[in-house]
Design a protein around this motif. Structure first.
Motif, PDB file in Angstrom:
ATOM      1  N   VAL A 217       0.817  -1.308  -0.002  1.00  0.00           N
ATOM      2  CA  VAL A 217      -0.069   0.063   0.170  1.00  0.00           C
ATOM      3  C   VAL A 217       0.803   1.358  -0.071  1.00  0.00           C
ATOM      4  N   PHE A 218       1.905   1.235   0.878  1.00  0.00           N
ATOM      5  CA  PHE A 218       2.844   2.538   0.888  1.00  0.00           C
ATOM      6  C   PHE A 218       3.856   2.439  -0.324  1.00  0.00           C
TER       7      PHE A 218
ATOM      8  N   ALA B 257      11.679   6.512  18.659  1.00  0.00           N
ATOM      9  CA  ALA B 257      11.943   5.646  17.598  1.00  0.00           C
ATOM     10  C   ALA B 257      12.696   6.279  16.521  1.00  0.00           C
ATOM     11  N   VAL B 258      13.875   5.590  16.198  1.00  0.00           N
ATOM     12  CA  VAL B 258      14.693   6.439  15.129  1.00  0.00           C
ATOM     13  C   VAL B 258      14.757   5.228  14.052  1.00  0.00           C
ATOM     14  N   GLU B 259      14.386   5.683  12.942  1.00  0.00           N
ATOM     15  CA  GLU B 259      14.038   5.003  11.599  1.00  0.00           C
ATOM     16  C   GLU B 259      15.132   5.508  10.542  1.00  0.00           C
ATOM     17  N   ILE B 260      15.929   4.847   9.969  1.00  0.00           N
ATOM     18  CA  ILE B 260      16.680   5.572   8.787  1.00  0.00           C
ATOM     19  C   ILE B 260      16.029   5.606   7.527  1.00  0.00           C
ATOM     20  N   ASP B 261      15.080   4.631   7.418  1.00  0.00           N
ATOM     21  CA  ASP B 261      14.392   4.666   6.062  1.00  0.00           C
ATOM     22  C   ASP B 261      13.147   5.618   5.906  1.00  0.00           C
ATOM     23  N   ARG B 262      13.486   6.728   5.156  1.00  0.00           N
ATOM     24  CA  ARG B 262      12.375   7.529   4.891  1.00  0.00           C
ATOM     25  C   ARG B 262      11.177   7.209   4.428  1.00  0.00           C
ATOM     26  N   GLY B 263      11.093   6.176   3.832  1.00  0.00           N
ATOM     27  CA  GLY B 263       9.890   5.498   2.989  1.00  0.00           C
ATOM     28  C   GLY B 263       9.142   5.013   4.016  1.00  0.00           C
ATOM     29  N   LEU B 264       9.422   4.476   5.394  1.00  0.00           N
ATOM     30  CA  LEU B 264       9.034   3.737   6.267  1.00  0.00           C
ATOM     31  C   LEU B 264       8.050   4.795   7.023  1.00  0.00           C
ATOM     32  N   ILE B 265       8.382   6.077   7.158  1.00  0.00           N
ATOM     33  CA  ILE B 265       7.891   7.054   8.157  1.00  0.00           C
ATOM     34  C   ILE B 265       6.455   7.108   7.953  1.00  0.00           C
ATOM     35  N   PRO B 266       6.035   7.328   6.778  1.00  0.00           N
ATOM     36  CA  PRO B 266       4.322   7.393   6.143  1.00  0.00           C
ATOM     37  C   PRO B 266       3.576   6.040   7.134  1.00  0.00           C
TER      38      PRO B 266
END
Length: 291
Positions: free
Chosen positions: A15-16, A73-82
Motif C-alpha cells: 500500500v505504501f 523511535a529512530v528509523e533510517i528509512d524515510r520511506g517507512l515514516i508514512p
C-alpha cells in the motif's frame, strides 16, 4: 491490524509502495511472543523512556508504547515514516525520528528524556552494523539503564563469552568495562520477514551505574585492549609492542609479568579486570619514561 502477521506486513508495504531494503538489513520480526518478550525485557530497570533503533513496520514500537511512558523511535528509512505514522497513529507517546543512528547526536536527542528519568535502548539491529552501533552507544557515555538488542546469534555468543574461549575477543572485554551482558532467548530465522540466513538472539546489557573498574588512564586502557587483540595469535608482549611503540618489547614483557601473567600468555585469556591491571602497569611505565 496485526503487525506480526506476514500477510498484513506485506499488504502494508504494498500500500505504501515499499520494498524490503537489503542494504539496511530490513528483516521484520513476525513472532508476537518474541516481540512482547523483547519489549518486556528492556524494562528490567523501569525506564521512563525507551530509545528504539530501527522501528521497521512498528510491531515492537507499539509494544514499547504500551509499556513505557515515552518511546523515541529512530528509523533510517524515510520511506517507512508514512507507514509508521499510520500504524502508530493512536500511540501518542511515540516520537518518530527519521535519522541514521550512527550520525545522530544522541546527547541532544535524549536530553529531555534523561531529565524526565531513566532511558533504556531497545533494538532489532541489522547484522552488518551491530558492532558499530553498540560501540557508538557505549562511547556516547550516556547513562542508559540498559541496552536490549536482537542480534545475530554468533555475535551474541561473542558478547557473553568467557576469557580463554574461542568466542572471546576485544568486543567482549570492551563491553565488560561498561556493563554485564545477559543472553535472554533465541529467535529462529523463519520468524522474520523476509527471513535472514541465520538465527538471532536477544541480549540485554545492564550498564554499570558506577564502573567497578577504574584504570589510572582510560586512554591507555583502551590502547592496551586494542593492541592485545589486533594480532591475537601473537603472545601478549609481542602484540602490545605493535600498538604501544613508546615502550620497548622488554618493558612491555616486564609489565605483563608484573601484572601477574606469564610472558607467553595471549590477550584472549585476560578479563576486563586483567586488562585494567595491565594498563595501569603500562601507564606507570609511560609516565616514568623521559620525553
Amino acid at each position: 491490524m496485526n503487525l506480526c502477521d506476514p500477510k498484513c506486513v506485506r499488504e502494508l508495504m504494498s500500500v505504501f509502495g515499499l520494498t524490503f531494503r537489503k542494504e539496511w538489513g530490513q528483516n521484520f520480526l513476525t513472532d508476537s511472543g518474541a516481540v512482547a518478550s523483547i519489549a518486556e525485557s528492556c524494562g528490567a530497570n523501569k525506564p521512563r523512556t525507551v530509545l528504539e533503533i530501527g522501528a521497521g513496520a512498528g510491531a515492537l514500537t507499539r509494544e514499547l508504547a504500551n509499556r513505557y511512558e515515552n518511546v523515541i523511535a529512530v528509523e533510517i528509512d524515510r520511506g517507512l515514516i508514512p507507514l509508521l505514522k499510520y500504524v502508530l497513529d493512536d500511540c501518542k507517546n511515540v516520537e518518530l525520528v527519521c535519522a541514521d543512528i550512527m550520525k545522530t547526536d544522541l546527547r541532544s536527542l535524549l536530553a529531555e528524556a534523561f531529565e524526565r528519568g531513566g532511558v533504556a535502548v531497545c533494538a532489532n539491529l541489522p547484522y552488518y552494523i551491530t558492532t558499530p552501533i553498540l560501540l557508538s552507544l557505549l562511547d556516547s557515555r550516556l547513562s542508559f539503564e540498559s541496552i536490549t538488542v536482537m542480534i545475530q546469534s554468533e555475535v551474541a555468543d561473542r558478547l557473553v563469552a568467557a576469557p580463554g574461549t574461542p568466542d572471546y575477543g576485544s568486543i567482549t572485554a570492551y563491553l565488560g568495562y561498561f556493563g554485564v551482558p545477559h543472553k535472554l532467548f533465541n529467535v529462529k530465522a523463519d520468524k522474520f520477514l523476509p527471513p535472514p540466513k541465520v538465527d538471532s538472539t536477544v541480549v540485554r546489557i545492564d550498564l554499570y551505574k558506577e564502573k567497578p573498574y577504574k584504570p589510572q588512564n582510560e586512554d591507555v586502557f583502551f590502547r592496551t585492549l586494542r593492541a592485545a587483540f589486533a594480532q591475537r595469535r601473537k603472545t601478549l608482549p609481542n602484540a602490545l609492542a605493535a600498538g604501544l611503540g613508546e615502550l620497548s618489547k622488554t618493558q612491555l614483557c616486564d609489565a605483563v609479568l608484573r601484572s601477574g601473567f606469564s610472558a607467553d600468555i595471549r590477550g584472549e585469556r585476560l578479563s576486563t579486570a586483567d586488562f585494567v591491571r595491565l594498563s595501569d602497569e603500562i601507564h606507570g611505565m609511560i609516565s616514568a619514561s623521559p620525553d
